[in-house]
Design a protein around this motif. Structure first.
Motif, short mmCIF file in Angstrom:
data_model
loop_
_atom_site.label_atom_id
_atom_site.label_comp_id
_atom_site.label_asym_id
_atom_site.label_seq_id
_atom_site.Cartn_x
_atom_site.Cartn_y
_atom_site.Cartn_z
N MET A 1 55.17 24.15 54.62
CA MET A 1 56.06 23.79 55.72
C MET A 1 56.85 22.53 55.37
SD MET A 1 53.69 24.38 59.11
CE MET A 1 52.57 23.06 58.63
N ASP A 2 58.14 22.56 55.62
CA ASP A 2 58.96 21.39 55.38
C ASP A 2 58.67 20.32 56.42
OD1 ASP A 2 60.18 22.64 53.25
OD2 ASP A 2 61.86 23.39 54.45
N ARG A 3 58.62 19.08 55.98
CA ARG A 3 58.41 17.97 56.90
C ARG A 3 59.69 17.73 57.71
NH1 ARG A 3 59.26 12.38 55.69
NH2 ARG A 3 58.36 11.02 57.30
N ILE A 4 59.51 17.55 59.03
CA ILE A 4 60.65 17.35 59.92
C ILE A 4 61.08 15.88 59.88
CG2 ILE A 4 61.47 17.47 62.30
CD1 ILE A 4 60.87 20.19 61.10
N THR A 5 62.36 15.66 59.59
CA THR A 5 62.94 14.32 59.68
C THR A 5 64.11 14.37 60.65
OG1 THR A 5 64.42 14.72 57.81
CG2 THR A 5 62.27 13.74 57.32
N THR A 6 64.41 13.22 61.26
CA THR A 6 65.47 13.17 62.27
C THR A 6 66.35 11.94 62.02
OG1 THR A 6 64.52 11.72 63.98
CG2 THR A 6 63.66 13.99 63.84
N PRO A 7 67.49 11.87 62.70
CA PRO A 7 68.37 10.71 62.53
C PRO A 7 67.86 9.46 63.24
CG PRO A 7 69.55 12.59 63.50
CD PRO A 7 68.12 12.91 63.52
N PHE A 8 66.75 9.59 63.98
CA PHE A 8 66.26 8.48 64.80
C PHE A 8 65.14 7.74 64.08
CE2 PHE A 8 67.81 11.93 67.54
CZ PHE A 8 68.90 11.29 68.10
N ASP A 9 64.83 6.53 64.55
CA ASP A 9 63.83 5.73 63.85
C ASP A 9 63.02 4.89 64.83
OD1 ASP A 9 65.52 3.60 64.58
OD2 ASP A 9 66.44 3.46 62.60
N ILE A 10 62.35 3.86 64.33
CA ILE A 10 61.45 3.04 65.12
C ILE A 10 62.17 2.30 66.25
CG2 ILE A 10 61.67 1.05 63.58
CD1 ILE A 10 58.70 0.47 64.09
N SER A 11 63.44 2.02 66.08
CA SER A 11 64.18 1.24 67.07
C SER A 11 64.94 2.11 68.07
CB SER A 11 65.16 0.29 66.38
OG SER A 11 66.13 1.02 65.65
N SER A 12 64.98 3.40 67.86
CA SER A 12 65.73 4.29 68.75
C SER A 12 65.12 4.30 70.15
CB SER A 12 65.76 5.71 68.20
OG SER A 12 66.39 5.76 66.94
N THR A 13 65.97 4.45 71.15
CA THR A 13 65.51 4.54 72.52
C THR A 13 65.52 5.99 73.00
OG1 THR A 13 67.71 4.31 73.50
CG2 THR A 13 66.48 2.26 73.02
N ALA A 14 64.82 6.23 74.09
CA ALA A 14 64.80 7.58 74.66
C ALA A 14 66.20 8.02 75.06
CB ALA A 14 63.86 7.61 75.86
N ALA A 15 66.99 7.09 75.59
CA ALA A 15 68.35 7.43 76.00
C ALA A 15 69.19 7.86 74.80
CB ALA A 15 68.99 6.25 76.71
N GLU A 16 69.00 7.21 73.67
CA GLU A 16 69.75 7.57 72.46
C GLU A 16 69.33 8.95 71.96
OE1 GLU A 16 70.39 3.03 70.72
OE2 GLU A 16 68.68 4.24 70.06
N VAL A 17 68.06 9.26 72.07
CA VAL A 17 67.55 10.55 71.59
C VAL A 17 68.11 11.71 72.40
CG1 VAL A 17 65.46 11.97 71.39
CG2 VAL A 17 65.45 9.62 70.55
N VAL A 18 68.27 11.52 73.72
CA VAL A 18 68.74 12.63 74.57
C VAL A 18 70.25 12.64 74.77
CG1 VAL A 18 66.56 12.77 75.81
CG2 VAL A 18 68.41 11.37 76.75
N ASP A 19 70.95 11.69 74.16
CA ASP A 19 72.40 11.63 74.33
C ASP A 19 73.04 12.95 73.90
OD1 ASP A 19 74.92 10.47 74.85
OD2 ASP A 19 75.16 10.01 72.72
N GLY A 20 73.77 13.55 74.82
CA GLY A 20 74.46 14.81 74.52
C GLY A 20 73.65 16.06 74.78
N ILE A 21 72.38 15.91 75.17
CA ILE A 21 71.53 17.08 75.44
C ILE A 21 71.63 17.46 76.91
CG2 ILE A 21 69.12 17.86 75.59
CD1 ILE A 21 68.58 16.36 73.02
N ASP A 22 71.84 18.73 77.18
CA ASP A 22 71.99 19.25 78.54
C ASP A 22 70.80 20.14 78.87
OD1 ASP A 22 72.69 20.39 80.94
OD2 ASP A 22 74.60 21.21 80.25
N LEU A 23 69.97 19.70 79.83
CA LEU A 23 68.81 20.49 80.25
C LEU A 23 68.93 20.93 81.70
CD1 LEU A 23 65.83 18.58 78.57
CD2 LEU A 23 67.06 20.59 77.75
#
Length: 303
Positions: A1-23
């Motif tokens: 299985m490939d390890r999942i990496t993302t553009p976010f890091d230790i300093s990212s906020t929850a608001a930054e992570v959900v920016d642009g996501i529509d639920l």
């Protein structure tokens, strides 16, 4: 299985992570949503348009938090009572839920408590952090399956390095009680739960992942004299909620389950704890351990 990496890091906020996501049209439950990172997890999910329910011990406190989230996001937030060590309360929450459930964030928890046992004789941290959430999630299985793509988020900790699940003495009947070992065992259980829930329920479109939120000064540390991590190494609650929100919402996690994340990245399996505590112990992802814990939990709860 490939390890999942993302553009976010230790300093990212929850608001930054959900920016642009529509639920919009999706429904989410956050346990322990009235304090600590639970508040910011619920706020971020509500900001996406999701219909959020915070499941809390103290409904009055929950209503205050919900009012604040409504004011800051403009979206509705529901409040329902949930006491994880009271099985009647857990069952009442399940019975009161109607319709599909897209996201379940098992966030509530206690840490390093004095030696305490439930009326069933279960050690309090294991009962709260694992067994209560286990009964809740199994009870909501039908609602999760009905969502056709539901995600479960299991909030664990780097403290899982302190102890595997000790199947021969789960409740310290023979071993001397140690509050950190008990906490560590419960946090290992949170990871194993995600592993086995994914294995059992992937066919229902349900995936589960676990995470370490980081060091955040919250009410969780009330039994430890406050946060033990130096201030310069701590996250804000908004940063601490980011990995939970990532697992709940990111398209990068579509169909992915049974994994453990730290600082918005999938953790690397390590043979020994690292200084930065960003890895994951192999026993926490072990499939045999996960299946055994599931079966033991079913037996304990009479499910």
């Amino acid at each position: 299985m490939d390890r999942i990496t993302t553009p976010f890091d230790i300093s990212s906020t929850a608001a930054e992570v959900v920016d642009g996501i529509d639920l919009n049209g999706r429904r989410a439950v956050v346990t322990g949503g009235a304090s600590g990172i639970g508040v910011e997890t619920a706020r971020a999910l509500a900001s996406t348009g999701a219909e959020v329910t915070i499941a809390v011990r103290d409904v009055k406190a929950g209503e205050q938090v919900a009012a604040d989230i409504r004011a800051t996001t403009g979206h509705p937030v529901d409040v329902r009572r949930l006491e994880l060590t009271d099985l009647d309360s857990v069952d009442a929450f399940v019975a009161g839920w109607d319709g599909p459930l897209d996201i379940l964030v098992n966030n509530a928890g206690i840490m390093a408590t004095p030696e305490t046992y439930t009326k069933q004789g279960w050690e309090l941290q294991f009962a709260t952090n694992h067994l209560g959430h286990f009964r809740l999630t199994v009870g909501l299985h039908g609602a999760l399956a009905a969502a056709r793509g539901a995600r479960i988020v299991s909030v664990s900790s780097s403290a899982h390095f302190r102890s595997p699940v000790i199947f021969d003495d789960l409740f310290f009947r023979f071993m001397p009680y140690d509050p950190w070992a008990a906490y560590g065992q419960s946090k290992t259980a949170n990871v194993l739960f995600a592993v086995e829930a994914t294995r059992r329920w992937a066919g229902d479109g349900i995936t589960a992942n676990a995470l370490m939120p980081g060091a955040i000064a919250t009410n969780l540390q009330r039994h430890t004299g406050g946060a033990q991590t130096p201030p310069e190494d701590r996250k804000t609650p908004e940063q601490g909620a980011s990995t939970s929100v990532l697992l709940a919402t990111s398209p990068l996690l579509e169909g992915i389950g049974g994994r453990y994340f730290v600082d918005n990245q999938e953790a690397v399996v390590v043979d020994r704890p690292t200084n930065d505590m960003t890895g994951v112990a192999p026993y926490a992802l072990d499939a045999a351990n996960a299946e055994r814990l599931w079966d033991v939990s079913l037996e304990l709860l009479g499910v």
